[in-house]
Scaffold this active site. Structure first.
Site, PDB file in Angstrom:
ATOM      1  N   TYR A  81      37.252 -51.581 -22.056  1.00  0.00           N
ATOM      2  CA  TYR A  81      37.085 -50.381 -21.666  1.00  0.00           C
ATOM      3  C   TYR A  81      37.096 -50.104 -20.237  1.00  0.00           C
ATOM      4  O   TYR A  81      37.606 -49.189 -19.952  1.00  0.00           O
ATOM      5  CB  TYR A  81      35.464 -49.526 -22.268  1.00  0.00           C
ATOM      6  CG  TYR A  81      35.371 -48.777 -21.718  1.00  0.00           C
ATOM      7  CD1 TYR A  81      35.859 -47.226 -22.760  1.00  0.00           C
ATOM      8  CD2 TYR A  81      34.113 -48.026 -21.158  1.00  0.00           C
ATOM      9  CE1 TYR A  81      35.256 -45.959 -22.487  1.00  0.00           C
ATOM     10  CE2 TYR A  81      33.893 -47.119 -20.693  1.00  0.00           C
ATOM     11  CZ  TYR A  81      34.433 -45.317 -21.243  1.00  0.00           C
ATOM     12  OH  TYR A  81      34.260 -44.381 -21.517  1.00  0.00           O
ATOM     13  N   GLU A 108      42.931 -45.600 -15.702  1.00  0.00           N
ATOM     14  CA  GLU A 108      43.375 -44.250 -15.487  1.00  0.00           C
ATOM     15  C   GLU A 108      43.235 -43.499 -13.873  1.00  0.00           C
ATOM     16  O   GLU A 108      43.265 -42.387 -13.974  1.00  0.00           O
ATOM     17  CB  GLU A 108      42.889 -43.663 -16.607  1.00  0.00           C
ATOM     18  CG  GLU A 108      42.984 -43.785 -18.332  1.00  0.00           C
ATOM     19  CD  GLU A 108      41.605 -43.741 -19.438  1.00  0.00           C
ATOM     20  OE1 GLU A 108      40.789 -42.716 -18.755  1.00  0.00           O
ATOM     21  OE2 GLU A 108      41.410 -44.262 -20.011  1.00  0.00           O
TER      22      GLU A 108
END
Length: 236
Positions: free
Chosen positions: A174, A181
């Site tokens: 994660y 991102e």
């Protein structure tokens, strides 16, 4: 603890289970293709200083595979799965923003843009971030869809190794995915500003909510893990 004691194989399934098995199976195959092909390509591309070639080789397939996840919001909203529609929508929206709102209009950021937003051929900031997304998203989804395929198609008794992967790998994957991102969205600010239509402000707004949004999703996954692990302790 015997992880498959009294396991009951799936003998029959309703139309709902059949549909979910098909959806999860197809998604597992698609993400496996994306991930394994990226793993094969990355060493060769990196050795020739052409990691940007990952975008050309896989982006169209990655975008289509990720877009299929829109169905998961519908699954949650219709009650086909027990997931929260809001949490599911947040998870899907962040990735769709990347593939459709960042990488589609600004492919140059994963080919010629460095980590500081300067356009300069041969730099690898954007391509490395894209590789991070490929690995973090791909491995996460292979584990997740594999988990659901097993549960829907084989047995409710999940093997301990698969259960461990499902509820522990996010600790590593994660942060890699979120940071990748954010890097890509940051790199898109400069070309978005050149559009002179205010799109860069939308990207800035999205970046601004990434921190609280990521915290909400991360703590949600930790709460899920605690619940599952607590259940396993009582069962053992």
């Amino acid at each position: 603890m015997e992880n498959q004691v009294k396991a009951k194989p799936k003998q029959s399934s309703s139309s709902k289970s059949t549909y979910l098995l098909a959806y999860n199976g197809i998604s597992f195959i698609l993400w496996s293709i994306v991930t394994l092909r990226a793993i094969v390509l990355m060493p060769a591309l990196a050795s020739h200083d052409k990691l940007y070639g990952l975008h050309e080789a896989l982006f169209t397939f990655l975008r289509a595979t990720q877009t299929l996840a829109l169905l998961e919001v519908a699954h949650a909203a219709l009650g086909l799965v027990r997931a929260s529609p809001v949490t599911t929508a947040m998870q899907v929206a962040s990735r769709l923003m990347l593939v459709w709102g960042v990488l589609t209009p600004f492919p140059e950021i994963v080919m010629t843009t460095n980590a500081f937003g300067r356009h300069q051929a041969g730099t690898t900031g954007g391509p490395v971030a894209l590789a991070g997304c490929h690995l973090a998203w791909g491995i996460t989804e292979m584990i997740r869809y594999g988990f659901f395929v097993w549960k829907e198609g084989i047995s409710d008794a999940i093997p301990s190794w698969l259960m461990w992967l499902r509820y522990n790998m996010f600790f590593v994957l994660y942060p890699i995915g979120i940071s990748s991102e954010c890097v890509l969205m940051y790199l898109a600010l400069e070309p978005a500003q050149d559009m002179k239509n205010g799109y860069d402000w939308l990207l800035k707004a999205v970046l601004a909510i990434y921190v609280p949004g990521s915290y909400i999703l991360y703590t949600h996954m930790m709460a899920q893990r605690r619940k599952i692990m607590k259940g396993k302790s009582k069962a053992s």
